[in-house]
Design a protein around this motif. Structure first.
Motif, PDB file in Angstrom:
ATOM      1  N   VAL A  92      -7.865  10.921  40.191  1.00 52.52           N
ATOM      2  CA  VAL A  92      -8.185  11.831  41.092  1.00 52.52           C
ATOM      3  C   VAL A  92      -9.096  12.609  41.835  1.00 52.52           C
ATOM      4  O   VAL A  92     -10.205  12.980  40.700  1.00 52.52           O
ATOM      5  N   LYS A 100      -8.801  14.871  49.337  1.00 53.18           N
ATOM      6  CA  LYS A 100      -8.307  14.384  48.460  1.00 53.18           C
ATOM      7  C   LYS A 100      -7.758  12.774  48.176  1.00 53.18           C
ATOM      8  O   LYS A 100      -7.763  11.964  49.135  1.00 53.18           O
ATOM      9  N   ARG A 102      -5.883   9.890  45.600  1.00 52.49           N
ATOM     10  CA  ARG A 102      -5.035   9.823  44.502  1.00 52.49           C
ATOM     11  C   ARG A 102      -4.876   8.372  44.697  1.00 52.49           C
ATOM     12  O   ARG A 102      -4.360   7.584  45.002  1.00 52.49           O
TER      13      ARG A 102
END
Length: 171
Positions: A92, A100, A102
């Motif tokens: 992460v 962001k 992931r």
């Protein structure tokens, strides 16, 4: 059984991040007195603040509320280890600018990719996202070696001076 104190938990998480009550209050847009009241169990944070509070501390809302144990590193004895096929690598990246990333990969796929000479950017795609610089610095060979020796849990947690947060978990 010990009684869970959200206030003591917030205080411990704040101190672990090296923040003062004033700094936490400023990041959340509340008064330092509000943070003090939370930590002394005189009141609780507004429910709308919980996701931001959890993000600042690098935990889930469940962990913040004491409903889930924090992810810690464990060294599993050889006879009790899960098969590599049953483990996932989770990475992460939360940048201070709002990017962001992931990444969720089966450890077996990571191992196979390394065996044929792939590097992490090839696993993660191209350099079109800003978090790719951080991903280039993750040494998958070392992570795989740690996992093969029985390490599981949150293996890496880094917060840069710019506020970028990187977390590497094997579960």
């Amino acid at each position: 059984m010990d009684h869970f104190s959200m206030g003591k938990h917030i205080a411990a998480l704040r101190k672990a991040k090296g923040l003062t009550q004033d700094e936490l209050a400023e990041r959340l847009g509340v008064s330092p007195q509000a943070v003090s009241k939370w930590e002394n169990d005189l009141s609780c944070p507004d429910i709308m603040l919980l996701p931001r509070l959890a993000k600042i501390f690098g935990v889930t809302v469940d962990e913040l509320l004491g409903a889930a144990p924090p992810k810690t590193v464990a060294l599993v004895p050889e006879g009790e280890r899960k098969n590599l096929d049953d483990l996932m690598l989770r990475i992460v990246v939360n940048s201070a600018k709002g990017d962001k990333v992931r990444v969720n990969l089966p450890m077996q796929l990571v191992k196979m990719g390394l065996e044929i000479g792939m590097s992490f950017p090839e696993f993660a795609g191209n350099d079109s996202f800003k978090g790719s610089e951080v991903l280039k610095n993750i040494d998958l060979d070392k992570i795989l070696l740690m996992v093969e020796k029985g390490a599981i849990g949150r293996l890496v947690e880094v917060e840069s001076a710019q506020g970028d947060i990187v977390e590497v978990v094997v579960e």
